[in-house]
Design an enzyme around this catalytic site. Structure first.
Site, PDB file in Angstrom:
ATOM      1  N   HIS A 132       1.566  -1.234  -1.649  1.00 26.70           N
ATOM      2  CA  HIS A 132       0.957  -1.487  -2.949  1.00 26.70           C
ATOM      3  C   HIS A 132      -0.563  -1.442  -2.889  1.00 26.70           C
ATOM      4  O   HIS A 132      -1.147  -1.627  -1.830  1.00 26.70           O
ATOM      5  CB  HIS A 132       1.399  -2.841  -3.507  1.00 26.70           C
ATOM      6  N   HIS A 148       2.510  -6.335   3.045  1.00 24.07           N
ATOM      7  CA  HIS A 148       2.514  -7.684   3.625  1.00 24.07           C
ATOM      8  C   HIS A 148       3.828  -7.925   4.358  1.00 24.07           C
ATOM      9  O   HIS A 148       4.870  -7.415   3.950  1.00 24.07           O
ATOM     10  CB  HIS A 148       2.357  -8.744   2.534  1.00 24.07           C
ATOM     11  N   GLU A 194       4.063 -11.577  -3.511  1.00 28.85           N
ATOM     12  CA  GLU A 194       3.047 -11.799  -4.537  1.00 28.85           C
ATOM     13  C   GLU A 194       3.483 -11.166  -5.847  1.00 28.85           C
ATOM     14  O   GLU A 194       4.406 -10.338  -5.875  1.00 28.85           O
ATOM     15  CB  GLU A 194       1.689 -11.229  -4.099  1.00 28.85           C
ATOM     16  N   GLN A 208      -1.811  -1.107   1.061  1.00 30.10           N
ATOM     17  CA  GLN A 208      -1.453  -2.163   1.990  1.00 30.10           C
ATOM     18  C   GLN A 208      -0.016  -2.634   1.848  1.00 30.10           C
ATOM     19  O   GLN A 208       0.686  -2.271   0.909  1.00 30.10           O
ATOM     20  CB  GLN A 208      -2.396  -3.348   1.778  1.00 30.10           C
ATOM     21  N   ARG A 259      -3.367  -3.043   6.371  1.00 28.39           N
ATOM     22  CA  ARG A 259      -3.995  -1.936   5.660  1.00 28.39           C
ATOM     23  C   ARG A 259      -3.488  -0.627   6.257  1.00 28.39           C
ATOM     24  O   ARG A 259      -3.642  -0.379   7.446  1.00 28.39           O
ATOM     25  CB  ARG A 259      -5.500  -2.064   5.887  1.00 28.39           C
TER      26      ARG A 259
HETATM   27 ZN    ZN Z   1      -1.217  -7.508  -1.609  1.00 32.10          ZN
END
Ligand code: ZN
Length: 312
Positions: free
Chosen positions: A171, A96, A114, A94, A191
């Protein structure tokens, strides 16, 4: 002013397991529990306060009603989300979006930066970080032709590793990994590849176009070198400082006195037990040290990860 002890929220997932109960003693909804949202003001899973003058109140309500407890940190929503993730199976590969893309295409949502602290993993486990496409064009071609084996970059992982995942970085955590994740409070995930798995008989949706639009190419690793200092009563490891958060680990042995001076501090106990100004804390507890709380007197033998929101 008081410590805000949190009641976590649990999320089931096809890739989840039961380590959140086995390792942390949480009451989990099923043997397929993937995430513990320990500190969350996000609408998809809000933690609430346990005990004290705000017993039962959600974190998002407290954020609205007592901005002074959060040092008047700017923004309309609690900015960070602290999770523990138990990946029994591989997570989907995935990416972001950043704030700009999420704001434009995801109804004003925050983007998602993150970071992961690896709590535990099985011998020989790998983690997916980045890809091998040399530019945007090759990245798009590899995705459209489903050349996953050539495209996806995997590296070995071990307990105690720390990774920063910036928006646009491909990641995934692989099966057998238990991590603590600190992220911007966003639930937007694109995804790219889900190993062809089925959930309730059908594949989970992929987000190919959004992924191609947001994956950065070529991949540039984000290198973090932790800085360790020995303090009286604790070993302090500074993990990262980025525009959204800073992350620090404290391994407390005996008595450690510290005053946090940021807007506010999120804390999660990873190992052991002890007290903070006489209040008992143990492995699996998540809490917030509000702005202006003053001196914390930590006693005991425990490891704790703290995160502070930052502003640019
Ligand atoms: Zn993530």
């Amino acid at each position: 002013m008081e410590l805000l002890m949190m009641q976590p929220v649990f999320k089931e997932a096809i890739w989840g397991g039961k380590k959140l109960r086995e390792v942390f003693g949480y009451e989990i909804p099923s043997e397929f529990t993937g995430e513990c949202w320990g500190i969350s003001g996000h609408k998809n899973g809000e933690s609430s306060i346990v005990g004290g003058s705000c017993d039962g109140m959600t974190l998002s309500r407290l954020w609205q009603e007592k901005p002074e407890w959060f040092g008047y940190y700017p923004g309309t929503q609690f900015p960070l989300l602290v999770k523990i993730i138990d990946a029994k199976q591989d997570l989907s590969i995935q990416v972001h979006p950043d704030d700009t893309y999420a704001n434009e295409y995801e109804h004003g949502s925050l983007g998602k930066t993150e970071c992961w602290y690896v709590l535990d993993c099985e011998e020989g486990t790998e983690i997916v970080i980045g890809h091998y496409a040399k530019d945007k064009e090759e990245m798009e071609a590899m995705i459209r032709k489903q050349e996953w084996f050539r495209f996806i970059r995997k590296i070995p992982v071990k307990k105690g590793d720390f990774f920063q995942i910036n928006p646009g970085c491909l990641h995934a955590i692989k099966g057998g990994t238990l991590i603590l994740e600190i992220q911007q409070s966003s639930d937007i995930t694109y995804r790219v590849y889900d190993y062809g798995r089925l959930s309730n008989g059908k594949p989970r949706p992929l987000h190919i176009e959004q992924s191609i639009a947001t994956i950065k190419a070529p991949f540039e690793p984000s290198v973090q070198i932790p800085v360790i200092e020995i303090l009286e009563g604790a070993i302090h490891t500074h993990m990262i400082h980025c525009r959204y958060y800073s992350v620090d680990k404290y391994d407390v042995h005996g008595e450690f006195i510290h005053e946090f001076v940021s807007y506010f501090t999120n804390a999660s106990i990873l190992e052991g037990e002890g007290t903070i100004n006489g209040i008992p804390v143990k492995k699996g507890n998540h809490f917030i040290i509000p702005h202006g709380y003053g001196t914390c007197r930590f006693k005991g033998e425990f490891s704790m990860i703290c995160s502070n929101p930052e502003t640019e």
